[in-house]
Scaffold this motif. Structure first.
Motif, PDB file in Angstrom:
ATOM      1  N   ASP A   1       0.824  -1.316  -0.036  1.00 47.35           N
ATOM      2  CA  ASP A   1       0.098  -0.110  -0.239  1.00 47.35           C
ATOM      3  C   ASP A   1       0.719   1.169  -0.192  1.00 47.35           C
ATOM      4  O   ASP A   1       1.526   1.496   0.616  1.00 47.35           O
TER       5      ASP A   1
ATOM      6  N   TYR B   1      -8.917  -4.247  -8.390  1.00 48.16           N
ATOM      7  CA  TYR B   1      -8.489  -3.426  -7.729  1.00 48.16           C
ATOM      8  C   TYR B   1      -7.702  -2.108  -8.401  1.00 48.16           C
ATOM      9  O   TYR B   1      -6.928  -1.410  -7.809  1.00 48.16           O
TER      10      TYR B   1
ATOM     11  N   HIS C   1      -7.705   1.444  -7.014  1.00 57.51           N
ATOM     12  CA  HIS C   1      -7.252   2.063  -6.043  1.00 57.51           C
ATOM     13  C   HIS C   1      -6.863   2.012  -4.614  1.00 57.51           C
ATOM     14  O   HIS C   1      -5.065   2.379  -5.298  1.00 57.51           O
TER      15      HIS C   1
END
Length: 417
Positions: A71, A84, A87
């Protein structure tokens, strides 16, 4: 495409510390290289538009590629999956935050295979675009090998740091399990998932490890006579390409010439059994870790991934516990083995990078060490007849990362001599 001129982290840091290169200039070098080269290599899933450049810190001026399985609060994080797309996490993964605190610039997100599993991505091998760069840390290895960035972060669950490093002809370091934090990583099999590092050479990757963690890991001089090195004679060796087998025996000879105490050691049965247990252990954990994705986004997942998650969900807890037991027995055997030797020499992969992008290669020489939690390094320097890199993997006892990196750097020098 030929051999790309790589960026040496050590040279960049030396230039910065001597006042010959300021962080902004260093980051611009990488930005320009990415702009020039990445259309052909496809190593980046996302490139930062206005990356923050720190003026101070041990990694100031270092353009760091981060595998898109971690992340990042300021860059999209797609985990290699259409599920994703776009995302945007709220916070950084722990290792990304650590890198920023040490002054690194997160230059972009490097391409990962889908959920860091087997379904290949579009990245090509910088030595020959018709060949795979390896996976799942495809972009991290290719970006360093193509000379776009001096350093990158990846992960290994089977062979996803060591193998791409080998295929791309660079150094890859899979530390002892949990030496690097995995918070904020899209987990596949949490008891195996290990964060790792890439750089042009062993000296560079050891320096990166030290500057990132604050631990004493930079390659120090080593007395070869005090180090027992052994070629790890596992059944898998017979399946390695002749070129790989030749490189391994050449590596052993060069290690002996450099003064190391070199011999052979047989694979303990408990470790062979542990290797065989890796797949079921990994899949059971993936069935849990990726179960939510299967439940919500099945239509976005490759059939290969869906099958793996479903196989994992079909494994009974008792069968999983049995694989854990085999892994534990293997670790006990590994401790015994490292009572007799300090460093194991083994192939990083069965051969050079396979042709075609349909497969990322074979993890048979890596997965045992991921399961054992032992540190491993890919040493570049050998090539097959067609000029593709062949990697030699060195492995040490759990927790002996500093010794491993020192020996790997000494061996790298010997291989180049």
């Amino acid at each position: 495409m030929g051999h790309n001129r790589m960026m040496s982290l050590e040279a960049l840091i030396s230039a910065r510390d001597a006042g010959k290169a300021d962080p902004d200039v260093m980051i611009t070098l990488s930005r320009d290289a990415i702009a020039r080269k990445d259309a052909a290599i496809k190593a980046f899933a996302h490139v930062a538009e206005n990356p923050v450049v720190a003026a101070t810190g041990p990694l100031a001026g270092v353009a760091l590629g981060v595998k898109d399985i971690f992340d990042t609060f300021d860059q999209p994080t797609g985990y290699g999956s259409a599920a994703y797309d776009g995302h945007q996490p709220k916070v950084d993964a722990a290792i990304v935050d650590l890198a920023r605190r040490r002054g690194a610039t997160i230059i972009g997100k490097t391409v990962t295979t889908e959920f860091a599993y087997l379904h290949p991505a579009a990245t090509v091998n910088p030595h020959n675009p018709a060949h795979t760069p390896g996976g799942s840390s495809s972009g991290s290895a290719a970006a360093v090998a193509a000379g776009m960035i001096p350093a990158a972060i990846g992960t290994q669950t089977g062979g996803s740091v060591i193998r791409p490093a080998a295929f791309c002809g660079i150094a890859g370091y899979k530390p002892s399990y949990r030496l690097l934090p995995t918070g904020g990583l899209k987990h596949f099999a949490p008891s195996l998932d290990t964060a790792g590092l890439f750089a042009a050479s062993v000296v560079d990757v050891a320096l990166l490890a030290q500057l990132l963690t604050g631990r004493t890991l930079a390659a120090a001089p080593v007395d070869p006579a005090s180090i027992r090195v052994a070629v790890y004679r596992c059944a898998q060796l017979e399946g390695a390409d002749p070129a790989m087998q030749e490189a391994l025996s050449k590596a052993a000879d060069m290690a002996a010439d450099a003064g190391f105490d070199v011999g052979d050691i047989a694979e303990p049965e408990a470790m062979a059994a542990a290797r065989d247990a890796h797949a079921a252990l990994q899949e059971h954990e993936a069935g849990l870790a990726c179960g939510p994705d299967l439940a919500r986004h099945r239509e976005f997942l490759s059939q290969r991934l869906v099958d793996a998650i479903e196989r994992g969900q079909a494994i009974e807890p008792a069968a999983y516990d049995a694989t854990r037991k085999l892994a534990k027995r293997g670790r006990t055997a590994a401790r015994g083995l490292f009572g007799e030797v300090d460093i194991l020499l083994t192939p990083s992969a069965p051969g050079a990078a396979p042709e075609g992008l349909g497969s990322t290669g074979d993890a048979r020489f890596n997965k045992l060490w991921t399961l054992m939690g032992t540190p491993a390094v890919n040493i570049p320097g050998f090539f097959d007849a067609s000029g593709l890199p062949l990697g030699i993997q060195v492995v040490a006892r759990f927790g002996q990362d500093q010794v491993l990196l020192a020996v790997a750097a000494a061996l790298e020098r010997a291989f180049r001599a």
